[in-house]
Motif scaffolding. Structure first.
Motif, mmCIF file in Angstrom:
data_model
loop_
_atom_site.group_PDB
_atom_site.id
_atom_site.type_symbol
_atom_site.label_atom_id
_atom_site.label_comp_id
_atom_site.label_asym_id
_atom_site.label_seq_id
_atom_site.Cartn_x
_atom_site.Cartn_y
_atom_site.Cartn_z
ATOM 1 N N TRP A 152 0.814 -1.219 0.000
ATOM 2 C CA TRP A 152 0.000 0.000 0.000
ATOM 3 C C TRP A 152 0.851 1.274 0.000
ATOM 4 O O TRP A 152 0.834 2.044 -0.946
ATOM 5 N N ASP A 166 -2.062 -4.842 -2.263
ATOM 6 C CA ASP A 166 -3.148 -4.059 -1.662
ATOM 7 C C ASP A 166 -4.098 -3.548 -2.742
ATOM 8 O O ASP A 166 -4.098 -4.013 -3.881
ATOM 9 N N ASP A 167 -4.907 -2.591 -2.369
ATOM 10 C CA ASP A 167 -5.984 -2.026 -3.193
ATOM 11 C C ASP A 167 -5.520 -1.644 -4.598
ATOM 12 O O ASP A 167 -4.409 -1.149 -4.773
ATOM 13 N N ARG A 217 -10.954 0.064 -10.440
ATOM 14 C CA ARG A 217 -10.381 0.646 -9.223
ATOM 15 C C ARG A 217 -8.985 1.209 -9.487
ATOM 16 O O ARG A 217 -7.966 0.590 -9.112
ATOM 17 N N TRP A 229 -5.553 -7.956 -1.062
ATOM 18 C CA TRP A 229 -6.491 -7.048 -0.383
ATOM 19 C C TRP A 229 -7.875 -7.171 -0.996
ATOM 20 O O TRP A 229 -8.022 -7.219 -2.221
ATOM 21 N N ARG A 260 -15.850 7.670 2.078
ATOM 22 C CA ARG A 260 -14.825 7.316 1.086
ATOM 23 C C ARG A 260 -15.484 6.928 -0.245
ATOM 24 O O ARG A 260 -15.131 5.937 -0.866
ATOM 25 N N LYS A 313 -6.313 -9.663 3.068
ATOM 26 C CA LYS A 313 -6.465 -8.484 3.931
ATOM 27 C C LYS A 313 -7.874 -7.978 3.683
ATOM 28 O O LYS A 313 -8.170 -7.467 2.611
ATOM 29 N N ASP A 321 -10.694 -5.574 4.246
ATOM 30 C CA ASP A 321 -10.832 -4.192 4.712
ATOM 31 C C ASP A 321 -12.301 -3.819 4.888
ATOM 32 O O ASP A 321 -13.203 -4.511 4.406
ATOM 33 N N ASN A 371 -13.944 0.096 5.084
ATOM 34 C CA ASN A 371 -13.472 1.466 5.214
ATOM 35 C C ASN A 371 -14.512 2.547 5.457
ATOM 36 O O ASN A 371 -14.256 3.707 5.153
ATOM 37 N N CYS A 391 -9.157 -5.516 8.728
ATOM 38 C CA CYS A 391 -8.708 -4.125 8.658
ATOM 39 C C CYS A 391 -9.944 -3.267 8.509
ATOM 40 O O CYS A 391 -10.913 -3.671 7.884
ATOM 41 N N SER A 426 -9.857 0.715 7.840
ATOM 42 C CA SER A 426 -9.062 1.952 7.854
ATOM 43 C C SER A 426 -8.085 1.870 9.028
ATOM 44 O O SER A 426 -8.050 2.741 9.890
ATOM 45 N N GLY A 427 -7.323 0.822 9.090
ATOM 46 C CA GLY A 427 -6.476 0.565 10.248
ATOM 47 C C GLY A 427 -7.294 -0.184 11.287
ATOM 48 O O GLY A 427 -8.004 -1.140 10.976
ATOM 49 N N TRP A 436 -5.178 -5.335 11.271
ATOM 50 C CA TRP A 436 -4.320 -4.203 10.938
ATOM 51 C C TRP A 436 -4.587 -3.151 12.008
ATOM 52 O O TRP A 436 -5.686 -2.597 12.101
ATOM 53 N N ASP A 447 -3.483 2.587 10.530
ATOM 54 C CA ASP A 447 -2.838 3.048 9.300
ATOM 55 C C ASP A 447 -1.602 3.886 9.624
ATOM 56 O O ASP A 447 -0.870 4.293 8.730
HETATM 57 C C1 GLA Z 1 -7.499 1.335 4.140
HETATM 58 C C2 GLA Z 1 -6.475 0.479 4.830
HETATM 59 C C3 GLA Z 1 -5.123 0.675 4.191
HETATM 60 C C4 GLA Z 1 -5.202 0.355 2.718
HETATM 61 C C5 GLA Z 1 -6.289 1.188 2.055
HETATM 62 C C6 GLA Z 1 -6.527 0.770 0.625
HETATM 63 O O1 GLA Z 1 -7.257 2.680 4.356
HETATM 64 O O2 GLA Z 1 -6.431 0.762 6.186
HETATM 65 O O3 GLA Z 1 -4.156 -0.138 4.810
HETATM 66 O O4 GLA Z 1 -5.457 -1.016 2.540
HETATM 67 O O5 GLA Z 1 -7.531 1.065 2.746
HETATM 68 O O6 GLA Z 1 -7.497 1.523 0.007
#
Ligand code: GLA
Length: 703
Positions: A293, A323-324, A330, A368, A400, A433, A435, A437, A483, A485-486, A502, A505
């Protein structure tokens, strides 16, 4: 003899007072033979009801309990709002008890189950069943844990994105309520509280840690009654109409998990750690991760990612997590969520070239995903707008640029399962992972685009658990990281359905010191994602030396969140040394007892891990800011064996000479030193003079 039931395991017991129909917790903590609750029976005060009502496991206003009722609910005609249960059956074993209660007037049944686990945590839950002919709406079903009157202080948790797990202390006075309405565990609250005796610390004081195992909305109330008695009450926070029991239907609360200690917070934390270790045992080692990331964000380029994988493998990384940005449209965070097909634009040959490259280097590949979410700008949303948790007739609130899919729906779960299952079948993926968010707002579970629906957070959370479980059953080798956002979804229940979290962040090591310290008050270090970030932290722009960054990340589930291609030779060698050290210490770090110390100098933190047999330990002295004293104050270690002698070895693989303090104390200039556990715990050890934002690591071996 009074009417009591005692359940116990190891050094932990629960005494339930059965004098009245509703069981009440009379004692929770160490074993006290022959505990008799009548010793604390209250006199009848003037101008009160004729009989003082107990603090039952379920507090009942109907019996004269004047604090927060444990059950709030009603039938369509308004009846059954103040039930009074009678105990009809009980099953008692050494370490567990199950009570059945019923209220023939309200036509409700209640089952209460309490167990002392092998981890010496106490786990309880309640199940309410509607035995009447009409619907029963549940607004609250929360359990009460009676606290002794000398539990006068509370530590709860606050925070925000990039500053999670911050403990705060307040008086246990009147009524304090934590309410979380974010639809996920959240960054700013936790379903957790410690109550304790005045000034309780890491190693002194009576402490009761309480956690609600739930990843949605919740409430935790600490209430002191007018007569001085007190309780901690917790349960799910239900929106109006969210749980309506049809005739015959039941609602079960999330588990409440209590860890008590007569010697401060650290022993209670260790019980919580054992609880997590027992409920989701670690299979093999926690692999060292490289996450892409912060290295590349959305810029997926095969050559760069392959070079990054090469760099990772060369320093000892064991798992590479893409990751993303790999799927659908995307290319940034405005679109594509929901379309879980590999992007042909960015990955014309699918993910094979990167997966094969990573596995060819001997590393595992991780991916991710954010399954619960959808961008309005996605094919999935265009086809199924009513799959989202929104309310018809209102403009949805975005977070988001995304909406939440209703995972309470079987068709949504089937779609997500099929997509993830297909990816896991096609590629050698060992890790997801997962997520999440955004917060849930106006989350109604619409059946069609114009159906107003009902509040759907409860159903969504249960659906997420079910989906995670289904994936784990179909792909048992795959580890899943939670995860949000952390650290927005870290709690005891998500840790039953996932393997790691996670933490934040924020990879700024100074912030991480306090984030991780708060985290370990509740959860064990091996589930705590801790990554070595770049020289300048992306989220704070603070600059920190590599030694400090690695010595901080070492104490969790280690990874790298940094473009290693930017590191010079010396930097890479230093990272490789840190990973080597981590691998050597990993059994201790992830199987030992985490220990935090109350240190006399507010400019420093001291923590460590001790093996269960107390023969091996690693301690960290962390200089957070410059001390007020000319030389730092000695650190006193607890938890050692007072009767053993320990050899002290400085671990200096992580710090360059420049980072490491110049002014070394006498013991560090000796060839070797052995000290008794008793001395280390009573008068302690002198740290060197350190620059702020640096760490001294000391390894102890019993001789
Ligand atoms: C969140 C996660 C980050 C990362 C982003 C990707 O913010 O906490 O670690 O994976 O998404 O968009």
């Amino acid at each position: 003899m009074s009417s009591v039931v005692t359940i116990q395991r190891g050094a932990t017991s629960v005494v339930l007072d059965l004098e009245l129909p509703m069981p009440a917790i009379a004692h929770i903590g160490g074993v006290i033979e022959g505990f008799d609750p009548r010793a604390l029976g209250l006199p009848v005060a003037r101008a009160t009801l004729d009989a003082p009502a107990p603090i039952g496991v379920l507090t009942e206003n109907g019996t004269g309990f004047l604090g927060r009722p444990g059950l709030v609910g009603f039938r369509p005609d308004g009846s059954a709002w103040a039930p009074i249960f009678k105990r009809v059956a009980e099953e008692v074993e050494d370490d567990r008890v199950r009570f059945e209660l019923s209220d023939a007037v309200a036509e409700l049944e209640l089952v209460i189950e309490i167990e002392v686990t092998a981890s010496e945590t106490v786990v309880g839950s309640m199940t309410l069943t509607n035995t009447g002919a009409s619907e029963y709406t549940v607004v609250r079903l929360s359990a009460s844990i009676t606290m002794p009157v000398h539990a006068t202080e509370l530590v709860s948790f606050t925070g925000r994105w990039c500053k999670e797990f911050q403990p705060r202390r307040h008086d246990f006075d009147a009524l304090s309520v934590i309410e979380n309405r974010r639809g996920r565990t959240s960054h700013d609250q936790l379903p957790a509280v410690f109550a304790g005796s005045i000034g309780f610390g890491e190693h002194h004081g009576d402490v009761w840690g309480v956690q609600l195992a739930w990843s949605g909305n919740y409430e935790i109330a600490a209430e002191r009654l007018a007569d001085g008695r007190r309780h901690v009450q917790c349960g799910e926070l239900l929106s109006p109409g969210e749980v309506v029991l049809a005739p015959g239907a039941s609602y079960r609360t999330p588990d409440v998990v209590v860890a008590a200690s007569q010697a401060g917070i650290t022993p209670a934390s260790q019980r919580f750690h054992r609880h997590v270790r027992a409920q989701n045992p670690l299979v093999g080692d926690r692999k060292v991760i490289l996450n892409t990331w912060e290295a590349v964000y959305f810029n997926h380029d095969l050559a760069t990612l392959q070079a990054l994988a090469d760099a990772g493998a060369s320093v000892g990384v064991e798992r590479f997590v893409l990751d993303d940005g790999w799927f659908g449209s995307r290319r940034d965070d405005t679109m594509g969520l929901g379309d879980w097909w590999v992007s042909e634009e960015v990955w014309p040959d699918g993910l094979h070239p990167i997966v094969d490259h990573v596995t060819g280097l001997g590393m595992e590949f991780g991916l991710w995903v954010e399954p619960e979410m959808v961008n309005p700008d996605s094919d999935l949303y265009r086809e199924n707008p009513h799959w989202t948790l929104t309310t018809a007739g209102y403009e949805p609130v975005l977070g988001r640029q995304q909406l939440v899919l209703d995972c309470g729906r079987a068709d949504v779960r089937d779609y997500l399962f099929d997509r993830i299952d297909a990816l896991l079948d096609e590629y050698a993926i060992g890790y997801l992972k997962w997520d999440m968010n955004r917060d849930l707002v106006q989350g109604s579970n619409q059946r069609s685009i114009d159906d107003p629906g009902r509040a759907g957070t409860h159903g969504h959370v249960l659906g997420v658990y079910a989906l995670l479980d289904r994936i784990r059953v179909a792909h048992p080798g795959v580890e899943i990281e939670s995860c949000a956002s952390g650290g927005g979804r870290v709690d005891l229940e998500i840790l039953r359905h996932t393997d790691r979290v996670w933490t934040s962040d924020c990879n700024d090591a100074l912030e991480r010191q306090t984030i991780q310290r708060g985290f370990t008050m509740l959860f064990p270090p091996e589930v705590m994602g801790a990554h070595i970030g770049p020289l300048r932290a992306h989220t704070t722009h603070r600059v920190q030396q590599l030694g400090f960054r690695t010595a901080t990340a070492l104490f969790g589930s280690l990874g790298i969140e940094w473009n290693l291609l930017d590191a010079d030779e010396a930097g890479r060698a230093q990272v490789a040394a840190a990973i080597q050290l981590y691998k050597r210490l990993r059994p201790l770090l992830h199987g030992g007892d985490v220990i935090r110390f109350d240190h006399d100098d507010p400019a420093a933190l001291v923590h460590g891990v001790i093996s269960p047999d107390r023969t091996h330990a690693v301690m960290a002295y962390v200089q957070m800011s410059p001390s007020m004293t000319t030389v730092p104050l000695p650190m006193r270690f607890g938890g050692l064996d007072p009767d053993r002698r320990y050899r002290l070895d400085l671990i200096d693989d992580l710090q360059s000479a420049d980072e490491f303090g110049r002014d070394r104390p006498a013991w560090m200039l000796l060839d070797s030193i052995e000290l008794s556990g008793a001395q280390l715990m009573s008068s302690g050890l002198q740290p060197p003079v350190l620059h702020p934002e640096s760490v001294v690591l000391i390894e102890l071996h019993a001789v």
